[in-house]
Every structure is written in structure tokens, then in C-alpha cells.
Motif scaffolding. Sequence first.
Motif, PDB file in Angstrom:
ATOM      1  N   ALA A   1      11.167  -0.990  -7.369  1.00  0.00           N
ATOM      2  CA  ALA A   1      10.662  -2.021  -6.702  1.00  0.00           C
ATOM      3  C   ALA A   1      10.515  -1.747  -5.410  1.00  0.00           C
ATOM      4  CB  ALA A   1      11.425  -3.337  -7.007  1.00  0.00           C
ATOM      5  N   ALA A   2      11.640  -1.217  -4.907  1.00  0.00           N
ATOM      6  CA  ALA A   2      11.639  -0.712  -3.457  1.00  0.00           C
ATOM      7  C   ALA A   2      10.568   0.185  -3.234  1.00  0.00           C
ATOM      8  CB  ALA A   2      13.070  -0.225  -3.004  1.00  0.00           C
ATOM      9  N   ASP A   3      10.316   1.337  -3.983  1.00  0.00           N
ATOM     10  CA  ASP A   3       9.182   2.120  -3.526  1.00  0.00           C
ATOM     11  C   ASP A   3       7.797   1.473  -3.688  1.00  0.00           C
ATOM     12  OD1 ASP A   3      11.182   4.009  -2.707  1.00  0.00           O
ATOM     13  OD2 ASP A   3      10.680   5.307  -4.433  1.00  0.00           O
ATOM     14  N   LEU A   4       7.796   0.698  -4.546  1.00  0.00           N
ATOM     15  CA  LEU A   4       6.480   0.217  -4.923  1.00  0.00           C
ATOM     16  C   LEU A   4       6.170  -0.941  -3.700  1.00  0.00           C
ATOM     17  CD1 LEU A   4       6.635  -0.808  -8.602  1.00  0.00           C
ATOM     18  CD2 LEU A   4       5.001   0.610  -7.561  1.00  0.00           C
ATOM     19  N   ALA A   5       7.264  -1.512  -3.100  1.00  0.00           N
ATOM     20  CA  ALA A   5       6.904  -2.111  -1.885  1.00  0.00           C
ATOM     21  C   ALA A   5       6.513  -1.456  -0.689  1.00  0.00           C
ATOM     22  CB  ALA A   5       8.010  -3.185  -1.434  1.00  0.00           C
ATOM     23  N   LEU A   6       7.102  -0.175  -0.691  1.00  0.00           N
ATOM     24  CA  LEU A   6       6.765   1.008   0.332  1.00  0.00           C
ATOM     25  C   LEU A   6       5.607   1.195   0.192  1.00  0.00           C
ATOM     26  CD1 LEU A   6       9.923   3.224   0.867  1.00  0.00           C
ATOM     27  CD2 LEU A   6       8.867   1.948   2.526  1.00  0.00           C
ATOM     28  N   ILE A   7       4.893   1.571  -1.028  1.00  0.00           N
ATOM     29  CA  ILE A   7       3.527   2.200  -1.076  1.00  0.00           C
ATOM     30  C   ILE A   7       2.490   0.966  -0.803  1.00  0.00           C
ATOM     31  CG2 ILE A   7       1.943   2.553  -2.848  1.00  0.00           C
ATOM     32  CD1 ILE A   7       4.452   4.077  -4.555  1.00  0.00           C
ATOM     33  N   GLY A   8       2.873  -0.369  -1.067  1.00  0.00           N
ATOM     34  CA  GLY A   8       1.904  -1.331  -0.623  1.00  0.00           C
ATOM     35  C   GLY A   8       1.947  -1.480   0.791  1.00  0.00           C
ATOM     36  N   ALA A   9       2.869  -1.290   1.492  1.00  0.00           N
ATOM     37  CA  ALA A   9       2.750  -1.279   2.961  1.00  0.00           C
ATOM     38  C   ALA A   9       1.960   0.045   3.318  1.00  0.00           C
ATOM     39  CB  ALA A   9       4.238  -1.122   3.458  1.00  0.00           C
ATOM     40  N   VAL A  10       2.362   1.249   3.142  1.00  0.00           N
ATOM     41  CA  VAL A  10       1.566   2.447   3.419  1.00  0.00           C
ATOM     42  C   VAL A  10       0.184   2.363   2.929  1.00  0.00           C
ATOM     43  CG1 VAL A  10       1.544   4.840   3.172  1.00  0.00           C
ATOM     44  CG2 VAL A  10       3.503   3.791   3.606  1.00  0.00           C
ATOM     45  N   GLN A  11      -0.207   1.870   2.008  1.00  0.00           N
ATOM     46  CA  GLN A  11      -1.579   1.664   1.656  1.00  0.00           C
ATOM     47  C   GLN A  11      -2.539   0.786   2.365  1.00  0.00           C
ATOM     48  OE1 GLN A  11      -1.319   1.128  -3.026  1.00  0.00           O
ATOM     49  NE2 GLN A  11      -2.977   2.959  -2.780  1.00  0.00           N
ATOM     50  N   ARG A  12      -1.706  -0.303   2.863  1.00  0.00           N
ATOM     51  CA  ARG A  12      -2.572  -1.090   3.905  1.00  0.00           C
ATOM     52  C   ARG A  12      -2.822  -0.157   5.039  1.00  0.00           C
ATOM     53  NH1 ARG A  12       1.739  -4.681   2.111  1.00  0.00           N
ATOM     54  NH2 ARG A  12       0.757  -6.400   0.856  1.00  0.00           N
ATOM     55  N   VAL A  13      -1.945   0.745   5.518  1.00  0.00           N
ATOM     56  CA  VAL A  13      -2.040   1.570   6.782  1.00  0.00           C
ATOM     57  C   VAL A  13      -3.314   2.412   6.373  1.00  0.00           C
ATOM     58  CG1 VAL A  13      -1.103   3.224   8.052  1.00  0.00           C
ATOM     59  CG2 VAL A  13       0.298   1.360   7.446  1.00  0.00           C
ATOM     60  N   GLU A  14      -3.123   2.930   5.144  1.00  0.00           N
ATOM     61  CA  GLU A  14      -4.393   4.047   4.812  1.00  0.00           C
ATOM     62  C   GLU A  14      -5.711   3.212   4.798  1.00  0.00           C
ATOM     63  OE1 GLU A  14      -3.885   7.205   4.571  1.00  0.00           O
ATOM     64  OE2 GLU A  14      -1.875   6.692   5.018  1.00  0.00           O
ATOM     65  N   HIS A  15      -5.883   2.006   4.235  1.00  0.00           N
ATOM     66  CA  HIS A  15      -7.296   1.377   4.404  1.00  0.00           C
ATOM     67  C   HIS A  15      -7.673   1.064   5.614  1.00  0.00           C
ATOM     68  CE1 HIS A  15      -6.119  -0.016  -0.208  1.00  0.00           C
ATOM     69  NE2 HIS A  15      -6.582   1.088   0.198  1.00  0.00           N
ATOM     70  N   TYR A  16      -6.740   0.688   6.469  1.00  0.00           N
ATOM     71  CA  TYR A  16      -7.114   0.549   7.964  1.00  0.00           C
ATOM     72  C   TYR A  16      -7.425   1.804   8.606  1.00  0.00           C
ATOM     73  CZ  TYR A  16      -6.563  -1.135  12.734  1.00  0.00           C
ATOM     74  OH  TYR A  16      -6.555  -1.519  14.271  1.00  0.00           O
ATOM     75  N   GLU A  17      -6.806   2.926   8.247  1.00  0.00           N
ATOM     76  CA  GLU A  17      -7.264   4.211   8.746  1.00  0.00           C
ATOM     77  C   GLU A  17      -8.745   4.562   8.293  1.00  0.00           C
ATOM     78  OE1 GLU A  17      -3.839   6.802  10.196  1.00  0.00           O
ATOM     79  OE2 GLU A  17      -3.727   6.552   8.034  1.00  0.00           O
ATOM     80  N   ILE A  18      -8.741   4.432   7.102  1.00  0.00           N
ATOM     81  CA  ILE A  18      -9.940   5.032   6.221  1.00  0.00           C
ATOM     82  C   ILE A  18     -11.332   4.017   6.936  1.00  0.00           C
ATOM     83  CG2 ILE A  18     -11.485   4.529   4.301  1.00  0.00           C
ATOM     84  CD1 ILE A  18      -8.722   5.189   2.739  1.00  0.00           C
ATOM     85  N   ALA A  19     -11.257   2.698   7.479  1.00  0.00           N
ATOM     86  CA  ALA A  19     -12.103   1.759   8.065  1.00  0.00           C
ATOM     87  C   ALA A  19     -12.323   2.387   9.297  1.00  0.00           C
ATOM     88  CB  ALA A  19     -11.709   0.455   8.010  1.00  0.00           C
TER      89      ALA A  19
END
Length: 431
Positions: A349-367
Motif C-alpha cells: 500500500a505504501a509503494d502504491l501510494a508513492l507510485i500514484g504521487a510520482v505518476q501525477r508528476v510524470e503526467h504533469y511533465e508529459i503535458a
Amino acid sequence: MYHHVKKLMFTVRVDEPDPRFGNMLLEQFGGANGELAAAMQYSIQGLNCEDPDRKDLLMDIGTEELSHLEVVGSLARLHLKPSKFDREAAEADPLIAIAGGGGVNLFNSQGNAWTADYLKITGELDVDLRSNIAAEARAKIVYERLINFCDDAGTKDALQFLMTREITHMKAFALALESMGKPTFSIGRIAPTPGLVDQFFNDSTGSGDNGEIDTRGPWNEGDGWVFMESPALQSGDPGAAPSIVAESSPSEAFVGFDDLLIDQLRDLLHAEKQLTKALPEMIEAARYDQLRELFTIHLAETEAQVDRLDECFGLLGKKPRAKPCKGMQGLVEEGGEVIKESAKKDDAAADLALIGAVQRVEHYEIAGYTTARNLAQQLRYGAVVALLSKTLAEEENADQLLNQVARSLMSVAKMPAAIEQTLSEDEPTAG
């Protein structure tokens, strides 16, 4: 006009005839890199040439090649002579002995007939001179190989003469090309597409069974080169077009687009610099080795992306000055909160939460990178497009890898207790 003098340009002497070697010599008589092909190529180029100085050069060398043809033919005839009367010699090449009577003909060493397809004639003087330089280089190598397989001293002397003249002709053609004063890569009259002409596609990737690896050198880096990973691998979307600069005509100027591009790049620069500080905390917080390794790799990519942005500013003649990126600042702060809140969660659960946070960053950068790249494409900044496309591909790839890790974690995570309880109540009891 042509006039024949009954004397060879180089007197040939064969002490020990060798029909098999005579067959090899036919490669330079009627082969693709032979003397007849050279004589015809240069002479016809000369007939087409409207430059009187270089026309004279082409006709001089074309005529000399006819003399070389006579030398090679005389050598071959002397070596093939035993096949006229000796059965064993005739069996070495029945085509020569039976069909050709033991003499030379317009065939190469494999018995293939000479063809005008061997000739490289474009009607563009500089292009033809380049073809001639390559032709002389190939002929030089053929003569070198013939010398290595030859045991007869007189034959070697003649071949050495012929091989040396190939270098002489290479020098003459090269200097004639240089004297035209054309830039090295100025071919024809239509200019190549800016940006695209400087892109090197790394289309052969990975490691081979015999130790082959991807390499870098002056042929694909430095001096204006833009190194691009294979266009087929630039996007995770199989239907997406690779970021190849391929416009055929210059676009009109768009007022304000340059300033907008610089603004986007400065925003991205600050965003990436924030990430280089935040990712080490993510690496430390990750529980699973696979996720920790992925974060570590992406940290190195992020540092390289900062360098690429600096390079973009240099190409645009601007200083790499960052502009505060509040969007990334907010995402980084959220990531810090996720790390704190995950302290009491189980590993998955802890790592899934981390992944969610980092994917928000990735989507921001992709845009952000998509916008910047599209602006650079519109403004015809090919080198900038290539740099931004590489980073965009890395961000999209990182997002996909995070998805893969997330699915892996979900498959091993325990189901919520409420669901487990419901399932157990619904199961039929024994007896």
C-alpha cells in the motif's frame, strides 16, 4: 578521336602461367570494378560535362583506363593460354577454354557478362566525382587482393603499377572536387530539411551475440549532431508518430511563440530541478527493490533532462534561467505528505501510494514537454525538437514502467479484510 599505339602502357611479363589466376584477373577486365567499367564511366561523364577543365580530366583518365584494360587483358591472356591445349588447365574454367577459346572476354571472374549497370553516371559533376573516388578505391582493393594471391613476379610488377595508378586517379578526382569550392555536403540544388539533416537515428539497438554494442563517435555526436533513439521507440503509444523533423518548407513566423517556448522551458527547468531533490526521498521511502531501482534510474534520467534543457537554451541563444514552477512545487509537497502518511501502511500500500504521487508528476511533465516540443516544431527548431522529444519519450516510458510495477504490487497485496469476511460468509459450509 582515339588512336592506338602498338605498345603497352606497362610491359607485361609472365614467367609461370596460371589459368586459375588468369580467371581471377578477369575481375579487373570485365568486372564491376574493372578497367572497362572505369573507362566507360569516366569517358561518358566527360562527354556530358560542360566544365571544360574537368571534362579534360575525365577524358584523360578515361582514356588511360582503356590502356589499363589492355594491360590487364594481356596479363589474363598469358595466364589463360595453357587452357587452349592443356586438359587440366581447361577444366579450371570450361567457359573460358571451350566457349572463349582460352582467351579473354567481357566476363568477370565468376563468368558474369559485363553490363552497363556497372556505370555510375548522374550528370551532376560533383556527385560523379565522388562516385569516381569510390570506384578507384574499390579497384585499388581488388588489385591488392590479386597481388596477395599472385606468385608470378612479372605479374606482380604489372599489378603494382595498376594499383598505384588507382591512387593517382583518386587524388586527381578528389582535388578536382575540392577545387569546385562546394561545401562537403552540398549535393544538388535543393537544400535539406533543417533539423532533420542533423538527426542521427539509433535504429540498431541492444547487444549482439558477438559482442556488438551501441557506440558513440564523431559520426553520431558532437559537431551539430542530435542523437535520437530509434523513432520506433520514441513513444509508448504504438500509433504515435515518431518525433522526426520532416517539414519541407519553412513556416511563417508566429508572434509571441518564441517567448512562449522560452517560458515553457524555464518552467520545465525549475520543475526538473525540484525533482532531482525530491526523488532521493522517494528512493529512500520505497519498500520494494523494483520500485527503488526504477526511481534510481529515473533520477539519473532527470539529471540528464536538466542538461538537455540547458542545451535547448544554448541553441536558442538564451541563458538557462529557471522560472518558479508552482505546479511541480505542489506535486512535490503532496509527495512528501504521501511519504509521511505511508509510514504506518503495509509495504504494498505504501509503494502504491508513492507510485500514484510520482505518476501525477510524470503526467504533469508529459503535458509540459508536449507543449514545448510542439512549439519548437512549429518554430522549426529541429535540434530543440529532438532534445525535447527524447525527454518526452523518457517520461512516457517511466509512466508505463510505474504502471507495470503497480500491477505487480496489486497482484501480491492482500485483499481488504471486509472483502475477505464477505467471501468467507458466502462460502458453503461442509456437512
